[in-house]
Design a protein around this motif. Structure first.
Motif, PDB file in Angstrom:
ATOM      1  N   VAL A 122     -14.701   3.777 -10.940  1.00 46.37           N
ATOM      2  CA  VAL A 122     -13.995   4.585 -10.252  1.00 46.37           C
ATOM      3  C   VAL A 122     -12.365   4.399 -10.532  1.00 46.37           C
ATOM      4  N   ALA A 123     -11.654   5.644 -10.414  1.00 48.54           N
ATOM      5  CA  ALA A 123     -10.388   5.697 -10.744  1.00 48.54           C
ATOM      6  C   ALA A 123      -9.491   4.836  -9.770  1.00 48.54           C
ATOM      7  N   PRO A 124      -8.434   4.326 -10.394  1.00 48.56           N
ATOM      8  CA  PRO A 124      -7.623   3.784  -9.410  1.00 48.56           C
ATOM      9  C   PRO A 124      -6.812   4.350  -8.370  1.00 48.56           C
ATOM     10  N   PRO A 125      -6.910   3.816  -7.151  1.00 45.11           N
ATOM     11  CA  PRO A 125      -6.267   4.687  -5.963  1.00 45.11           C
ATOM     12  C   PRO A 125      -4.653   4.731  -6.010  1.00 45.11           C
ATOM     13  N   VAL A 126      -4.230   6.076  -5.827  1.00 40.21           N
ATOM     14  CA  VAL A 126      -2.913   6.322  -6.026  1.00 40.21           C
ATOM     15  C   VAL A 126      -2.105   5.437  -4.870  1.00 40.21           C
ATOM     16  N   LEU A 127      -2.504   5.171  -3.703  1.00 41.35           N
ATOM     17  CA  LEU A 127      -1.820   4.407  -2.875  1.00 41.35           C
ATOM     18  C   LEU A 127      -1.677   3.140  -3.029  1.00 41.35           C
ATOM     19  N   VAL A 128      -2.620   2.775  -3.982  1.00 38.47           N
ATOM     20  CA  VAL A 128      -2.555   1.093  -4.312  1.00 38.47           C
ATOM     21  C   VAL A 128      -1.282   0.989  -5.427  1.00 38.47           C
ATOM     22  N   LEU A 129      -1.485   1.706  -6.358  1.00 41.04           N
ATOM     23  CA  LEU A 129      -0.429   2.050  -7.321  1.00 41.04           C
ATOM     24  C   LEU A 129       0.809   2.290  -6.876  1.00 41.04           C
ATOM     25  N   PHE A 130       1.082   3.024  -6.059  1.00 40.12           N
ATOM     26  CA  PHE A 130       2.120   3.151  -4.999  1.00 40.12           C
ATOM     27  C   PHE A 130       2.744   1.742  -4.566  1.00 40.12           C
ATOM     28  N   LEU A 131       1.731   1.025  -3.919  1.00 36.63           N
ATOM     29  CA  LEU A 131       2.195  -0.309  -3.372  1.00 36.63           C
ATOM     30  C   LEU A 131       2.602  -1.361  -4.321  1.00 36.63           C
ATOM     31  N   LEU A 132       1.992  -1.275  -5.517  1.00 38.56           N
ATOM     32  CA  LEU A 132       2.422  -2.193  -6.556  1.00 38.56           C
ATOM     33  C   LEU A 132       3.831  -1.933  -7.068  1.00 38.56           C
ATOM     34  N   ARG A 133       4.090  -0.696  -7.076  1.00 32.00           N
ATOM     35  CA  ARG A 133       5.405  -0.322  -7.371  1.00 32.00           C
ATOM     36  C   ARG A 133       6.358  -0.641  -6.353  1.00 32.00           C
ATOM     37  N   TRP A 134       6.037  -0.857  -5.377  1.00 35.87           N
ATOM     38  CA  TRP A 134       6.844  -1.133  -4.041  1.00 35.87           C
ATOM     39  C   TRP A 134       7.073  -2.523  -4.093  1.00 35.87           C
ATOM     40  N   VAL A 135       6.194  -3.408  -4.534  1.00 35.19           N
ATOM     41  CA  VAL A 135       6.259  -4.801  -4.568  1.00 35.19           C
ATOM     42  C   VAL A 135       7.238  -5.090  -5.900  1.00 35.19           C
ATOM     43  N   LEU A 136       7.244  -4.304  -6.945  1.00 33.94           N
ATOM     44  CA  LEU A 136       8.085  -4.530  -8.015  1.00 33.94           C
ATOM     45  C   LEU A 136       9.554  -4.177  -7.534  1.00 33.94           C
ATOM     46  N   PHE A 137       9.633  -3.123  -7.031  1.00 37.86           N
ATOM     47  CA  PHE A 137      10.784  -2.530  -6.455  1.00 37.86           C
ATOM     48  C   PHE A 137      11.482  -3.748  -5.602  1.00 37.86           C
ATOM     49  N   ARG A 138      10.841  -4.303  -4.883  1.00 31.87           N
ATOM     50  CA  ARG A 138      11.373  -5.329  -3.890  1.00 31.87           C
ATOM     51  C   ARG A 138      11.809  -6.538  -4.746  1.00 31.87           C
ATOM     52  N   VAL A 139      11.263  -7.027  -5.626  1.00 35.11           N
ATOM     53  CA  VAL A 139      11.106  -8.058  -6.611  1.00 35.11           C
ATOM     54  C   VAL A 139      12.602  -7.810  -7.233  1.00 35.11           C
ATOM     55  N   GLU A 140      12.798  -6.781  -8.089  1.00 29.84           N
ATOM     56  CA  GLU A 140      13.841  -6.535  -8.729  1.00 29.84           C
ATOM     57  C   GLU A 140      15.236  -6.198  -8.042  1.00 29.84           C
ATOM     58  N   PHE A 141      14.910  -5.237  -7.046  1.00 28.19           N
ATOM     59  CA  PHE A 141      16.112  -4.854  -6.171  1.00 28.19           C
ATOM     60  C   PHE A 141      16.678  -6.025  -5.350  1.00 28.19           C
ATOM     61  N   GLY A 142      15.696  -6.741  -4.772  1.00 27.59           N
ATOM     62  CA  GLY A 142      16.040  -8.102  -4.074  1.00 27.59           C
ATOM     63  C   GLY A 142      16.929  -8.865  -4.859  1.00 27.59           C
ATOM     64  N   ALA A 143      16.415  -9.171  -6.091  1.00 28.63           N
ATOM     65  CA  ALA A 143      16.918 -10.153  -6.963  1.00 28.63           C
ATOM     66  C   ALA A 143      18.418  -9.451  -7.208  1.00 28.63           C
ATOM     67  N   GLY A 144      18.658  -8.151  -7.687  1.00 27.86           N
ATOM     68  CA  GLY A 144      19.715  -7.880  -7.831  1.00 27.86           C
ATOM     69  C   GLY A 144      20.899  -8.092  -6.650  1.00 27.86           C
ATOM     70  N   LEU A 145      20.421  -7.539  -5.703  1.00 26.25           N
ATOM     71  CA  LEU A 145      21.331  -7.810  -4.371  1.00 26.25           C
ATOM     72  C   LEU A 145      21.737  -9.237  -4.034  1.00 26.25           C
ATOM     73  N   ILE A 146      20.842  -9.988  -4.029  1.00 27.59           N
ATOM     74  CA  ILE A 146      20.969 -11.617  -3.909  1.00 27.59           C
ATOM     75  C   ILE A 146      22.207 -12.088  -4.807  1.00 27.59           C
TER      76      ILE A 146
END
Length: 495
Positions: free
Chosen positions: A159-183
């Motif tokens: 089954v093809a990967p769901p768009v929403l889960v791929l989006f949530l993985l990017r959302w995790v990556l965003f918080r990891v990187e952007f959070g580290a930059g802000l701190i």
């Protein structure tokens, strides 16, 4: 958000398929196999290190912890029952399931069974982390659990990967990187003046084999590195949500930055997991062409699966409120979970950078009464600096938990208040499980009569000092950390 390339039926909106993204079949495959490998490393570390750390006779025993912390605050199967044998069984079971996922067993199973198989390591590691106390209090534990939870809903190979889960993985990556930059920008002036890398490679928790060389790079290059880091963490993450090929370029840039960190230090699986998150956003068709396409036509996702993915997406977005509020706050904290299951967390790294490295060196003597001329022999650790002539080793993604905590002890005795006394006691007892955590025990036949700890300042040698002495470190005695200590007749520590 990523778009499907057709061929995988799904929910339609206005005649456009949006639920699945069959063009990311290869991205999902790389992500899943890499995540299974990191799960394997995490469970292997738990199996090999838990007895002296959190076992029944460990420095911070699980039974004592679960007796005072309720299940709702730290959900774990070990609230039901704990024994070292049960913990070992769970850890080795986690290794077995992770190895099966690494081998691609989930691809042979129906969708529901594949999801259930991915749920097993998440549940087992959740139980470990929630009773791991200080030893498991780092951001990469929560990150593995958050990402592992989302991986359950990535579906099987048919089954093809769901768009929403791929989006949530990017959302995790965003918080990891952007959070580290802000701190960084909020936490230490040296990040704003671009000078933190003058110190970081020397004072980081566990230097690697190349850290000496990174530290000795020209200072103007360190300033360029720091500026590039700010761009990668504060600007590039927003590009993850743009159309391809821009999102792929942003993800690849993040992956390269993380590989730079892999080469320069030992940060458990933090960098590798961040790389996997970045690779999940890469459209491999841009890099590999037709070779990135699935080997056979993909099936339509069942309705129950679509409903479940939508529900999980709503849950994650709702739970994101507190992490986002924290990330945007002037009082931002890093590496914190806002729910007991670590579903959505806040991240960050090196909000402040130490200018001086201080290391706790533990020594023992066989003399029944310590004298001024007593011979004190040093215990050797696997990863933390000790012998100045010993080159730092590479251990990541494997995590040496005791070595990492010893770095915190060098920062302040308060960090070691709960576990350092029990560590000394076990060295005085010659506890075999504890000694297995060390690289070298200077008392192979019988334990020492006394143990002491001293604080040293460590610095990397210069090029000239390295040529003349062969040493990677130069150390200077600072003060006593723990006076000579022995076991009293009742088997307890005394001095």
């Amino acid at each position: 958000m990523p778009e499907g390339s057709g061929g995988a039926p799904g929910v339609t909106m206005g005649g456009v398929e949006w639920f699945t993204a069959d063009g990311y079949w290869c991205s999902r495959l790389v992500f899943q196999r890499g995540l299974a490998a990191l799960y394997l490393v995490a469970f292997l570390g738990a199996a090999l290190q838990f007895r002296p750390l959190i076992g029944e006779r460990g420095m911070l025993p699980v039974p004592r912890y679960v007796a005072r912390v309720p299940f709702r605050a730290a959900p774990s199967l070990f609230h039901w029952r704990y024994s070292d044998r049960l913990f070992a069984g769970c850890a080795w079971a986690g290794c077995a399931v992770s190895a099966a996922l690494l081998a691609g067993v989930d691809g042979w199973l129906p969708l529901g069974a594949a999801m259930a198989l991915w749920l097993v390591p998440w549940l087992l590691y959740q139980s470990v982390v929630n009773v791991g106390q200080t030893w498991y209090s780092f951001g990469w534990e929560s990150l593995l659990l958050e990402v592992g939870f989302l991986a359950v809903f990535l579906a099987g190979d048919d089954v093809a990967p769901p768009v929403l889960v791929l989006f949530l993985l990017r959302w995790v990556l965003f918080r990891v990187e952007f959070g580290a930059g802000l701190i960084k920008m909020r936490g230490d002036a040296c990040w704003r003046s671009l000078t933190c890398l003058y110190y970081h490679h020397e004072t980081q928790p566990m230097p690697g084999p190349l850290s000496w060389y990174f530290h000795r790079l020209p200072r103007p290059l360190h300033r360029v590195e720091t500026a590039a880091n700010h761009v990668t963490q504060l600007a590039v993450p927003f590009l993850l949500f743009t159309p391809q090929p821009v999102a792929t370029g942003a993800a690849c840039l993040m992956a390269v930055t993380q590989l730079w960190l892999v080469l320069s230090g030992n940060f458990a699986w933090l960098n590798w997991l961040t790389i996997l998150l970045a690779l999940s956003a890469v459209d491999f068709r841009l890099l590999l062409g037709d070779a990135a396409d699935p080997p056979s036509p993909l099936a339509a996702p069942p309705v129950w699966y679509e409903v479940l993915v939508v529900a999980v997406t709503v849950l994650v977005l709702a739970l994101s409120y507190r992490p986002v509020r924290n990330m945007l706050s002037r009082r931002q904290v890093m590496n914190t979970s806002f729910d007991a299951l670590h579903l959505v967390n806040t991240y960050g790294a090196f909000g402040s950078v130490s200018r001086v490295r201080q290391e706790v060196v533990i020594e023992g003597t066989a003399d029944p009464v310590p004298r001024q001329d007593s011979v004190w022999r040093e215990y050797g650790f696997k990863g933390k600096p000790g012998d100045p002539r010993r080159r730092p080793r590479q251990y990541a993604p494997y995590h040496l938990r005791l070595d990492w905590l010893m770095w915190f002890a060098g920062l302040s005795p308060a960090y070691a208040r709960a576990w350092f006394g029990p560590l000394v006691e076990r060295l005085l007892e010659g506890d075999r499980d504890t000694l297995r955590l060390l690289r070298h025990c200077p008392f192979p036949d019988e334990p020492p009569a006394y143990v002491r700890a001293r604080l040293y300042r460590y610095r990397f040698t210069t090029w000239r000092e390295r040529r003349e002495t062969g040493a990677y470190w130069e150390r200077t005695y600072v003060r006593e950390f723990l006076p000579p200590t022995r076991l009293d007749t009742a088997g307890r520590r005394g001095s």
